[in-house]
Write an enzyme that holds these catalytic residues in place. Sequence first.
Site, mmCIF file in Angstrom:
data_model
loop_
_atom_site.group_PDB
_atom_site.id
_atom_site.type_symbol
_atom_site.label_atom_id
_atom_site.label_comp_id
_atom_site.label_asym_id
_atom_site.label_seq_id
_atom_site.Cartn_x
_atom_site.Cartn_y
_atom_site.Cartn_z
ATOM 1 N N SER A 118 0.831 -1.208 0.000
ATOM 2 C CA SER A 118 0.000 0.000 0.000
ATOM 3 C C SER A 118 0.867 1.260 0.000
ATOM 4 C CB SER A 118 -0.893 -0.005 1.245
ATOM 5 O OG SER A 118 -1.485 1.259 1.436
ATOM 6 N N TYR A 142 -1.967 5.617 -4.251
ATOM 7 C CA TYR A 142 -2.990 6.651 -4.063
ATOM 8 C C TYR A 142 -2.387 7.931 -4.610
ATOM 9 C CZ TYR A 142 -5.922 3.867 -0.862
ATOM 10 O OH TYR A 142 -6.742 2.926 -0.319
ATOM 11 N N THR A 168 -5.346 2.626 -7.263
ATOM 12 C CA THR A 168 -6.657 2.402 -6.624
ATOM 13 C C THR A 168 -7.581 3.561 -6.969
ATOM 14 O OG1 THR A 168 -5.702 1.088 -4.869
ATOM 15 C CG2 THR A 168 -7.818 2.118 -4.396
ATOM 16 N N LYS A 245 -7.306 -0.771 -9.884
ATOM 17 C CA LYS A 245 -7.960 -1.519 -8.785
ATOM 18 C C LYS A 245 -9.196 -0.767 -8.293
ATOM 19 C CE LYS A 245 -7.131 -3.272 -4.095
ATOM 20 N NZ LYS A 245 -7.775 -2.381 -3.141
ATOM 21 N N HIS A 269 -13.193 -2.764 -2.438
ATOM 22 C CA HIS A 269 -12.312 -2.285 -1.365
ATOM 23 C C HIS A 269 -12.655 -2.965 -0.032
ATOM 24 C CE1 HIS A 269 -9.373 1.198 -0.900
ATOM 25 N NE2 HIS A 269 -9.448 0.752 0.330
ATOM 26 N N GLY A 323 -7.117 -9.556 1.579
ATOM 27 C CA GLY A 323 -6.511 -8.603 2.498
ATOM 28 C C GLY A 323 -6.541 -9.079 3.935
ATOM 29 N N ARG A 324 -7.736 -9.129 4.505
ATOM 30 C CA ARG A 324 -7.843 -9.402 5.940
ATOM 31 C C ARG A 324 -7.243 -10.739 6.357
ATOM 32 N NH1 ARG A 324 -12.536 -6.815 4.383
ATOM 33 N NH2 ARG A 324 -13.008 -4.828 5.398
HETATM 34 C C1 FMN Z 1 -7.481 -2.597 6.971
HETATM 35 C C2 FMN Z 1 -7.543 -2.448 5.488
HETATM 36 C C3 FMN Z 1 -6.782 -1.464 4.873
HETATM 37 C C4 FMN Z 1 -6.806 -1.342 3.472
HETATM 38 N N1 FMN Z 1 -5.972 -0.444 2.867
HETATM 39 C C5 FMN Z 1 -5.945 -0.357 1.516
HETATM 40 C C6 FMN Z 1 -5.016 0.507 0.865
HETATM 41 O O1 FMN Z 1 -4.209 1.172 1.502
HETATM 42 N N2 FMN Z 1 -5.059 0.552 -0.494
HETATM 43 C C7 FMN Z 1 -5.931 -0.188 -1.245
HETATM 44 O O2 FMN Z 1 -5.940 -0.113 -2.468
HETATM 45 N N3 FMN Z 1 -6.798 -1.043 -0.648
HETATM 46 C C8 FMN Z 1 -6.810 -1.147 0.709
HETATM 47 N N4 FMN Z 1 -7.668 -2.042 1.306
HETATM 48 C C9 FMN Z 1 -8.532 -2.884 0.460
HETATM 49 C C10 FMN Z 1 -7.820 -4.204 0.104
HETATM 50 O O3 FMN Z 1 -6.782 -3.992 -0.813
HETATM 51 C C11 FMN Z 1 -8.779 -5.228 -0.510
HETATM 52 O O4 FMN Z 1 -9.470 -4.624 -1.588
HETATM 53 C C12 FMN Z 1 -9.797 -5.798 0.488
HETATM 54 O O5 FMN Z 1 -9.188 -5.991 1.743
HETATM 55 C C13 FMN Z 1 -10.339 -7.130 -0.020
HETATM 56 O O6 FMN Z 1 -11.237 -7.671 0.885
HETATM 57 P P1 FMN Z 1 -10.841 -8.844 1.942
HETATM 58 O O7 FMN Z 1 -10.225 -8.139 3.111
HETATM 59 O O8 FMN Z 1 -12.161 -9.459 2.260
HETATM 60 O O9 FMN Z 1 -9.907 -9.786 1.259
HETATM 61 C C14 FMN Z 1 -7.639 -2.191 2.703
HETATM 62 C C15 FMN Z 1 -8.400 -3.173 3.336
HETATM 63 C C16 FMN Z 1 -8.342 -3.332 4.710
HETATM 64 C C17 FMN Z 1 -9.123 -4.439 5.347
#
Ligand code: FMN
Length: 374
Positions: A118, A142, A168, A245, A269, A323-324
Site C-alpha cells: 500500500s 494513491y 486504486t 484496482k 475495497h 486482504g484481511r
Molecule cells: C485494513 C484495510 C486497509 C486497506 N488499505 C488499503 C489501501 O491502503 N489501499 C488499497 O488499495 N486497498 C486497501 N484495502 C482494500 C484491500 O486492498 C482489498 O481490496 C480488500 O481488503 C479485499 O477484501 P478482503 O479483506 O475481504 O480480502 C484495505 C483493506 C483493509 C481491510
Amino acid sequence: MTSRADRVIDEVTTAISIADLVRLAEQRMTPEAWDYVAGGAEDEVTLGESLTAFRRYRFVPRVLVDISGVDTRTTLLGREVAVPIGVAPVAAQALAHPDGEIATSRAAAASGAMFCLSTVSSRSIEEVAAAAPSGPRWFQLYVNEDRRFTRRLIERAEAAGYDAIVLTVDLPVLGYREREKRRGWELDVSLGNFVAPDGAAAAGEARQTDGEVDLDRLLDTRHLGLSWDDLAGIRAATSLPLVIKGVLHPDDARLAVEHGAAAVWVSNHGGRQLDRAVQALHAVEAVVAAVDGRAEVYLDGGVRRGSDALIAIALGARAVFTGRPFVFGLGAGGEAGVGRAFDILREELERAMALLGTRTLAEVRREHVAAAAP
Ligand SMILES: Cc1cc2nc3c(=O)[nH]c(=O)nc-3n(C[C@H](O)[C@H](O)[C@H](O)COP(=O)(O)O)c2cc1C
C-alpha cells in the site's frame, strides 16, 4: 519451558483454517486495530455479503481425471507465481504486528505469491523490497494532491524493483467506517513512505510534528479531481504496467483497457468504501466479457478458502487477492501467521482442484461451477 514466542508459533501452526487465525488475531490485536481491519462502511452490508457471496456457487466436478501433480502456478503480467492468491494492499500493517509489511512480504515471497504494498504502508517501499528481494511485488498508488510526491512514489517503486503500479480508483472520498468513529479513535501511525530519508515527515497537509501521520487526514490529501484523463500522465511517469484496482462496472473495465491498463482488479475495497456496492464475484463475469482478453482480470473481497479462489477463477478471474486473512495471520503470529495463512489457502486450493478434476488453473472453466439451488 516454552516461551511466549514459541507458544504463538505453535498456535498459528495448529490453526486449520483462516477462521482459526482470525480468532487468534482477535485475541492478540488491540480492539482499535481489530476494528480498523475488520470493519467496513456504514451498515457493513457489502462487507457481510462478501463472506457469503462464494456460497452461492457450487462445484460440478469431473471424475476419473488423472490428478497426479496438481499445479497451482500461473503468471501475473508475465511473472510466474506459485499460487493465484496474492496479498492485497492493506494500509498500516504495524497495527496488527510490529513487523508489519516486512513479515507479510517475506511470507508471501516464501510462498512464491504476489505481494502488493500500500502507499500508506507502515514500512517503506525500499524496506519491503530489501526484506523480500526475490519476491514478486507490486506497488499500490494513491494519487496525492502533491503531484511531485506522487511521481516520486512511482519512481521509488520502479527503482526498488516493483513489477507494476496498482492505481486504486475507488477512494474518491473516504468511506464512512462507523466502528472506528464509535471508538473515537484517531488512527495515528507511522507511515514508511511519508518519512523522508533524513527523518523529516513529508506529505504536505498530513504532516504532523511528532513524525506520526493521521491516516485519514493523509487520505484527505489525495487528488480529488482524479479522472481517466490522469492515466496518461501516470503511465508516462513509469515503464511499469498499470493495474486499475476498484472497478465494478464493465464500461469502466473497457475504459481502463482503452487507457492502457494491463490489468483490471475487480474490487469493492473490502466493503470499506461504498456500502451496498456489488460483490466483485458478481461483477467479474461482465468485466471479463468487456475486457475480452485485452487485459488480465483479478478479483478481491471475501476470499477465505482456497475453494473461493477456485470459484473466482472458474468465473474468469486470472487470480484473486485477499486482504484481511493475511493481516489477521500477521496479528495472530507475525510472519509465521502469514505463512500459515498461505499454507492453508494453498492446500485448500490444491485439494479443491483435485476434487474438481482439474490439474491446472487453465483447465478450470465456467462449466465447473453452477448457481446453488435457491
Ligand atoms: C485494513 C484495510 C486497509 C486497506 N488499505 C488499503 C489501501 O491502503 N489501499 C488499497 O488499495 N486497498 C486497501 N484495502 C482494500 C484491500 O486492498 C482489498 O481490496 C480488500 O481488503 C479485499 O477484501 P478482503 O479483506 O475481504 O480480502 C484495505 C483493506 C483493509 C481491510
